[in-house]
Write an enzyme that holds these catalytic residues in place. Structure first.
Site, short mmCIF file in Angstrom:
data_model
loop_
_atom_site.label_atom_id
_atom_site.label_comp_id
_atom_site.label_asym_id
_atom_site.label_seq_id
_atom_site.Cartn_x
_atom_site.Cartn_y
_atom_site.Cartn_z
CB CYS A 150 -0.99 -0.04 1.15
SG CYS A 150 -2.36 1.13 0.95
CG HIS B 229 -4.01 -3.31 2.72
ND1 HIS B 229 -2.99 -2.99 3.60
CD2 HIS B 229 -4.56 -2.14 2.35
CE1 HIS B 229 -2.94 -1.69 3.76
NE2 HIS B 229 -3.89 -1.14 3.01
CD GLU C 35 -2.22 -6.34 4.97
OE1 GLU C 35 -2.42 -5.16 5.29
OE2 GLU C 35 -1.64 -6.66 3.91
#
Length: 203
Positions: A82, A184, A186
């Site tokens: 990001c 992202h 994750e």
């Protein structure tokens, strides 16, 4: 394997740490110490917040000097996530003009296409570049979770995978030992786990 998440006071630390541990990384460390970063097998540069403030924190801690030595001179693999991806470029117009780390030849500007909501939040598909290591083994046009107001653009050959949100922008790049993702991983469920696993294994 030891993975170092760069600590410059801003970033999505907890979710990244949890995800890396889930993937079986035995040693996940958060640090801005040169010797500790040097001891890691891979480096992740996270990011949530504004470009200008992030670069200020990075320079105050001399992390820019450390990353140039470890990533550029020594070839240690690094993934920017990001804002972390945007920071590796030359500059950003967020908070006025600010210079970045300059590890790849790219610029960051605000999302500006007409009739779109900013920030860009939610899952969106990606057009994968050829010979991608990050997306190796994935189906065509996988989706990932985005939340950002600024985009990276480049004319350089850094193996770009792109996203469309009113305009085309860099969703991910791979340049030698450096990779970056605007989304992202994750927070991107199965595809995100797959991508992080690829980074750990193929860089």
């Amino acid at each position: 394997m030891k993975v170092a998440i760069v600590d410059y006071g801003m970033g999505n630390i907890r979710s990244l740490t949890t995800t890396l541990t889930y993937l079986g990384v035995s040693d996940v460390i958060l640090s801005n110490n040169y010797e500790i970063l040097k001891s890691a097998d891979k480096i992740i540069l996270p990011g949530v917040g504004s470009f200008g403030k992030a670069m200020q924190q990075i320079r105050e801690r001399k992390i820019d000097v450390y990353l140039k030595d470890l990533v550029v001179n020594s070839g240690k693999p690094m993934l920017g996530v990001c804002l972390g991806m945007q920071l590796v470029g030359n500059s950003s117009t967020e908070d006025g003009y600010n210079e970045g780390l300059g590890l790849v030849d790219a610029e960051v500007t605000r999302l500006s296409a007409p009739n779109i909501k900013v920030p860009h939040v939610g899952f969106n598909q990606i057009a994968i570049s050829q010979n991608s290591r990050l997306f190796d083994g994935m189906a065509a046009n996988p989706d990932f979770y985005f939340t950002h107001s600024y985009k990276m653009l480049t004319q350089s050959n850094i193996n770009v995978s792109a996203c469309e949100y009113g305009e085309r922008f860099v969703a991910a790049f791979e340049y030698k030992n450096i990779a970056g993702v605007q989304f992202h991983p994750e927070l991107s469920q199965k595809n995100g786990l797959h991508l992080l696993k690829n980074f750990l294994e193929k860089f």
